[in-house]
Design an enzyme around this catalytic site. Structure first.
Site, PDB file in Angstrom:
ATOM      1  N   GLY A 239       0.776  -1.237   0.000  1.00  0.00           N
ATOM      2  CA  GLY A 239       0.000   0.000   0.000  1.00  0.00           C
ATOM      3  C   GLY A 239       0.804   1.282   0.000  1.00  0.00           C
ATOM      4  O   GLY A 239       0.224   2.371  -0.074  1.00  0.00           O
ATOM      5  N   GLU A 273       4.142  -6.581   1.561  1.00  0.00           N
ATOM      6  CA  GLU A 273       3.571  -6.945   0.256  1.00  0.00           C
ATOM      7  C   GLU A 273       3.429  -5.739  -0.672  1.00  0.00           C
ATOM      8  O   GLU A 273       2.337  -5.477  -1.177  1.00  0.00           O
ATOM      9  CB  GLU A 273       2.174  -7.532   0.436  1.00  0.00           C
ATOM     10  CG  GLU A 273       2.082  -8.738   1.304  1.00  0.00           C
ATOM     11  CD  GLU A 273       0.648  -9.177   1.554  1.00  0.00           C
ATOM     12  OE1 GLU A 273       0.454 -10.352   1.871  1.00  0.00           O
ATOM     13  OE2 GLU A 273      -0.276  -8.338   1.431  1.00  0.00           O
ATOM     14  N   CYS A 356     -15.228   2.496 -27.583  1.00  0.00           N
ATOM     15  CA  CYS A 356     -16.540   3.105 -27.806  1.00  0.00           C
ATOM     16  C   CYS A 356     -17.266   3.412 -26.503  1.00  0.00           C
ATOM     17  O   CYS A 356     -18.329   2.850 -26.213  1.00  0.00           O
ATOM     18  CB  CYS A 356     -17.371   2.191 -28.685  1.00  0.00           C
ATOM     19  SG  CYS A 356     -16.582   2.015 -30.279  1.00  0.00           S
ATOM     20  N   GLU A 357     -16.659   4.236 -25.687  1.00  0.00           N
ATOM     21  CA  GLU A 357     -17.282   4.706 -24.444  1.00  0.00           C
ATOM     22  C   GLU A 357     -16.761   6.111 -24.165  1.00  0.00           C
ATOM     23  O   GLU A 357     -15.563   6.362 -24.341  1.00  0.00           O
ATOM     24  CB  GLU A 357     -16.877   3.814 -23.248  1.00  0.00           C
ATOM     25  CG  GLU A 357     -17.340   2.399 -23.374  1.00  0.00           C
ATOM     26  CD  GLU A 357     -17.638   1.752 -22.028  1.00  0.00           C
ATOM     27  OE1 GLU A 357     -17.889   2.488 -21.048  1.00  0.00           O
ATOM     28  OE2 GLU A 357     -17.626   0.520 -21.991  1.00  0.00           O
TER      29      GLU A 357
HETATM   30  N1  LLP Z   1      -1.521  -7.003  -0.474  1.00  0.00           N
HETATM   31  C1  LLP Z   1      -2.850  -7.130  -0.653  1.00  0.00           C
HETATM   32  C2  LLP Z   1      -3.599  -8.095   0.167  1.00  0.00           C
HETATM   33  C3  LLP Z   1      -3.501  -6.330  -1.611  1.00  0.00           C
HETATM   34  O1  LLP Z   1      -4.817  -6.444  -1.773  1.00  0.00           O
HETATM   35  C4  LLP Z   1      -2.757  -5.409  -2.392  1.00  0.00           C
HETATM   36  C5  LLP Z   1      -3.415  -4.569  -3.391  1.00  0.00           C
HETATM   37  C6  LLP Z   1      -1.361  -5.341  -2.172  1.00  0.00           C
HETATM   38  C7  LLP Z   1      -0.784  -6.142  -1.213  1.00  0.00           C
HETATM   39  C8  LLP Z   1      -0.477  -4.413  -2.956  1.00  0.00           C
HETATM   40  O2  LLP Z   1      -0.807  -3.084  -2.770  1.00  0.00           O
HETATM   41  P1  LLP Z   1       0.148  -1.908  -3.326  1.00  0.00           P
HETATM   42  O3  LLP Z   1       1.450  -1.987  -2.592  1.00  0.00           O
HETATM   43  O4  LLP Z   1       0.353  -2.142  -4.790  1.00  0.00           O
HETATM   44  O5  LLP Z   1      -0.586  -0.681  -3.053  1.00  0.00           O
HETATM   45  N2  LLP Z   1      -5.977  -1.204  -9.014  1.00  0.00           N
HETATM   46  C9  LLP Z   1      -5.720  -0.213  -8.000  1.00  0.00           C
HETATM   47  C10 LLP Z   1      -4.965  -0.795  -6.821  1.00  0.00           C
HETATM   48  C11 LLP Z   1      -5.614  -2.023  -6.233  1.00  0.00           C
HETATM   49  C12 LLP Z   1      -4.848  -2.609  -5.079  1.00  0.00           C
HETATM   50  C13 LLP Z   1      -5.368  -3.959  -4.716  1.00  0.00           C
HETATM   51  N3  LLP Z   1      -4.657  -4.602  -3.652  1.00  0.00           N
HETATM   52  C14 LLP Z   1      -5.003   0.976  -8.623  1.00  0.00           C
HETATM   53  O6  LLP Z   1      -4.742   0.953  -9.837  1.00  0.00           O
HETATM   54  O7  LLP Z   1      -4.740   1.972  -7.963  1.00  0.00           O
END
Ligand code: LLP
Length: 426
Positions: A239, A273, A356-357
């Protein structure tokens, strides 16, 4: 910090001209800088280096084979959320004992596949899931390590769609239920409780919500130890946010410094993560201008060969991405600006795709240098949740992916052909 820079008005990824890659791979094309993502990975690893820890790269951000292989060489673990991601990780040579598996909807087949491959642990999100893992593990006569994903009910102040640790979200188990489940798990013989997991959201720029959430999780850890569980793993999720407008990286050390006292005290092996922090600013999307036109009310449209099918973030979250031509007539040096310098905004345009949106756009009323048919535009900070969320909508083939390493580049996934689109139909 990344390695995409203009020299005399021409954009380079590390030592390679972006135009050259686009010529070879055709457009649209994703380009990833290996030097950038390994640097970001090592930055996190070192920031948390004073506790025993493993940085598990989150495959959902970008599951390109070459990226997994390279991070694996640096000792990365991997965070997966499906059997498909497990398949990808194993295929790229990731050791199963560095793989952690989250997600609210794991199927029986996926659980069996993961147990048979001896992954490090499941991050379990409900009582029924844990029961199911116990049942499947018993059937297979194998043990499965479990971390309970706790929902700490903390607001991470990010987009509502990517907020995951508030009580109204579907993710994790609340503190009270987690404690009750741990009591029940004392009698489980195959699903072994080994630790706790949290992931409160994505694109988080503030440290305070992490501190608050971790405080709650660590409090529970002590209670579960007092029950007699051997708590060895503490997974603090991903995150960590990045800047989309500026190129600087959010100092991850600040998160580490704030969390470190609790992490040390936990006496656990720490798992992280991150996805976006590692690959977000390490990738660009290069697209070609197909046409420019004006609407009845004088609005200018720049129509590109990539759209929401290629990068859905602006459509889905209203996300801002810097966009700039691959060749800048004013011969700028350094990074692409979020907005043109004074006197250089020759155009205010909606940058749109072929889909097409009306929701198919990368930017609205964006000030930028004038561009014409055939020019290459670059969408920056597109490495995370770009290709991995792309689709064949409108039967558009998915683009190629390329990885640059210093002066060389390789097409690591070729552009889809029409045959690829129909290969599953009979
Ligand atoms: N761990 C878990 C359980 C998660 O659900 C996620 C992301 C991560 C780690 C990794 O998170 P990060 O470090 O990448 O923030 N599609 C969205 C982001 C969705 C994130 C989903 N889960 C976007 O484009 O902003």
């Amino acid at each position: 910090m990344d390695y995409f820079n203009y020299k005399n008005g021409v954009l380079y990824c590390e030592g390679v001209k972006v135009e050259e890659i686009a010529r070879k791979a055709s457009t649209p094309v994703y380009i990833y800088s290996a030097r950038t993502f390994t640097r970001h990975f090592l930055q996190i690893k070192e920031s948390f280096g004073s506790v025993p820890s493993t940085v598990c790269y989150s495959l959902k951000a970008n599951s390109n084979h070459d990226i997994i292989k390279r991070l694996n060489k640096f000792g990365a673990g991997f965070d997966i959320v499906s059997g498909g991601e497990l398949f990808r990780a194993l295929k790229a040579g990731a050791p199963a004992n560095r793989i952690v598996y989250a997600g609210v909807g794991k199927t029986d087949d996926e659980i069996e596949y993961a147990i048979k491959n001896k992954i490090l642990c499941f991050n379990s999100e409900s009582e029924e899931e844990v029961e199911n893992i116990e049942r499947i593990a018993r059937k297979l006569k194998k043990t499965a390590q479990i971390c309970l994903r706790v929902n700490p009910d903390v607001d991470p102040h990010t987009h509502v769609y990517i907020t995951t640790g508030k009580k109204e979200n579907k993710f994790g188990i609340d503190l009270i239920r987690a404690e009750q489940l741990a009591i029940r798990m004392k009698s489980y013989r195959f699903a072994r409780l080994k630790g706790l997991h949290m992931h409160i959201g994505s694109q988080i720029l503030e440290v305070a919500p992490y501190v608050e959430a971790l405080g709650k999780v660590v409090g529970l850890l002590d209670k579960l130890r007092a029950m007699g569980h051997q708590m060895e793993l503490l997974n603090i999720g991903g995150g960590f946010g990045i800047f989309y407008k500026e190129k600087t990286a959010r100092p991850v050390e600040e998160f580490a410094t704030a969390l470190m006292p609790m992490l040390k005290k936990s006496n656990c092996h720490i798992l992280l993560e991150p996805g976006r922090f590692i690959i977000g600013n390490a990738g660009i999307l290069v697209t070609k201008v197909l046409y420019t036109k004006q609407s009845g009310d004088g609005r200018v449209f720049v129509i590109c060969d990539a759209g929401m099918n290629t990068l859905i973030r602006p459509t889905l979250y209203g996300a801002f991405h810097r966009i700039w031509p691959a060749r800048d007539a004013a011969k700028i040096n350094g990074e692409a600006p979020a907005e043109p310098p004074e006197g250089r905004a020759l155009l205010t345009a909606d940058i749109v795709g072929p889909i097409c949106e009306s929701g198919d756009f990368f930017a609205k009323e964006r000030k930028m240098p004038a561009v014409k048919r055939g020019d290459l535009l670059v969408v920056f900070s597109a490495g995370a949740y770009g290709y991995s969320m792309s689709s064949n909508y409108n039967s558009q083939p998915r683009p190629a992916e390329t990885v640059v390493d210093n002066k060389k580049f390789r097409i690591t996934a070729r552009r889809e052909k029409y045959n690829d689109i129909t290969k599953l139909s009979s």
